[in-house]
Design an enzyme around this catalytic site. Structure first.
Site, PDB file in Angstrom:
ATOM      1  CG  HIS A  69     -12.458  -5.997 -13.643  1.00  0.00           C
ATOM      2  ND1 HIS A  69     -11.493  -5.061 -13.942  1.00  0.00           N
ATOM      3  CD2 HIS A  69     -12.268  -6.353 -12.355  1.00  0.00           C
ATOM      4  CE1 HIS A  69     -10.739  -4.857 -12.861  1.00  0.00           C
ATOM      5  NE2 HIS A  69     -11.193  -5.629 -11.896  1.00  0.00           N
ATOM      6  N   PRO A  70     -14.320  -9.309 -15.935  1.00  0.00           N
ATOM      7  CG  PRO A  70     -14.584 -11.242 -14.631  1.00  0.00           C
ATOM      8  CD  PRO A  70     -13.730 -10.001 -14.770  1.00  0.00           C
ATOM      9  CB  ALA A  88     -11.914 -17.288  -5.433  1.00  0.00           C
ATOM     10  CD  GLN A  90     -18.074 -13.691 -11.578  1.00  0.00           C
ATOM     11  OE1 GLN A  90     -19.078 -14.320 -11.896  1.00  0.00           O
ATOM     12  NE2 GLN A  90     -17.402 -12.941 -12.444  1.00  0.00           N
TER      13      GLN A  90
END
Length: 294
Positions: A69-70, A88, A90
């Protein structure tokens, strides 16, 4: 593109995995594991199979899922390219348009979290506002690694449930949505107030507040659609503005000049994203009242 559940049940494994590959971020192995449990009676059964695959996975694979995950609001990762789903999600909470103060706050907590735990902070952003994400960061920083690993996996499952519910067409729905509604009663006439303009604003501590919805009340004193519906109601602080002065003026109700009550602002907070929060207004030209409905 949405997929009917019947089509997924009839798919070959490769097509099934391709359709569901990114329900869990960069982790098609979850869909591969769930494939064996077909056919699914509904999307709840499908999600249960995918969640079970995560729960039964080796520790190293679960950690890899977390690390895939970022970071939130990370400009470098945005430039490199997020998945369409992450981007989308974020963007929906405004993480692509933060103030300088908000960017600094996110950078500070992202770095503190990664430094302590060795993996990114994960939260289901569709259930939050920017302010509540930052608050959640601070609440979780004192935790130990085991607690944050479990919390991260739980948040990943919440993210996945929303992605799956958006993707799969099924006769059942996952319990991932809430609702925010209002109702205006004109106590001067004893009738529902038709034609009052209503504006919903998400308040922000470090950045600009933003308008979430605008609507006009109908003959029942309600808005035709919920102010927020079909998605979680993000945790956070809000303001509802009711334009009552113009409403009474248009009905030739005697008013002071200027009106004693013109635009009424109700400030409130949301704590249950999957709940139904009803914020009614009972109003005359000289008084108003509200309460927490459901």
């Amino acid at each position: 593109m949405q997929k009917p559940l019947e089509e997924l049940n009839a798919s070959a494994q490769g097509d099934f995995v391709a359709a569901l590959a990114n329900i869990f971020e960069y982790s098609p192995w979850v869909a591969e594991q769930a494939f064996a449990a077909r056919p699914f009676a509904g999307v709840n059964a499908l999600f249960a199979a995918m969640k079970t695959a995560v729960e039964r996975a080796p520790e190293g694979l679960r950690l890899a899922l977390i690390k895939s995950h970022p970071d939130l609001a990370d400009k470098t990762q945005r430039a490199a390219g997020l998945t369409a789903e992450s981007s989308a999600e974020q963007n929906s909470v405004g993480l692509d348009r933060l103030s300088d103060a908000e960017y600094e706050a996110f950078e500070r907590v992202n770095n503190a979290y990664r430094s302590k735990f060795g993996f990114p902070y994960i939260v289901c952003v569709r259930r939050h506002t920017k302010d509540s994400i930052l608050s959640n960061f601070e609440q979780r920083l004192p935790n130990d690694v085991a607690t944050e690993t479990a919390t991260s996996l739980a948040e990943i499952c919440r993210i996945a449930a929303l992605r799956l519910d958006q993707l799969v067409i099924s006769s059942d729905r996952l319990p991932v949505y809430g609702r925010l509604s209002t109702h205006v009663l004109d106590n001067n006439s004893g009738k529902p107030a038709e034609g009052i303009t209503v504006e919903l604003i998400e308040r922000s501590a470090l950045g600009a507040s933003r308008v979430i919805a605008r609507a006009v009340t109908n003959s029942d004193g309600r808005t035709d659609q919920p102010l927020i519906g079909g998605r979680p109601v993000p945790i956070g602080r809000y303001e509802l503005i009711f334009s009552v002065g113009s409403y009474f003026k248009e009905r030739n109700v005697p008013l002071s000049d200027p009106p004693f009550l013109d635009d009424i602002a109700l400030r409130f907070a949301v704590s249950d994203p999957e709940g139904h929060l009803h914020v009614p207004l009972l109003v005359t030209p000289w008084s108003y009242a509200t309460y927490r409905g459901s």
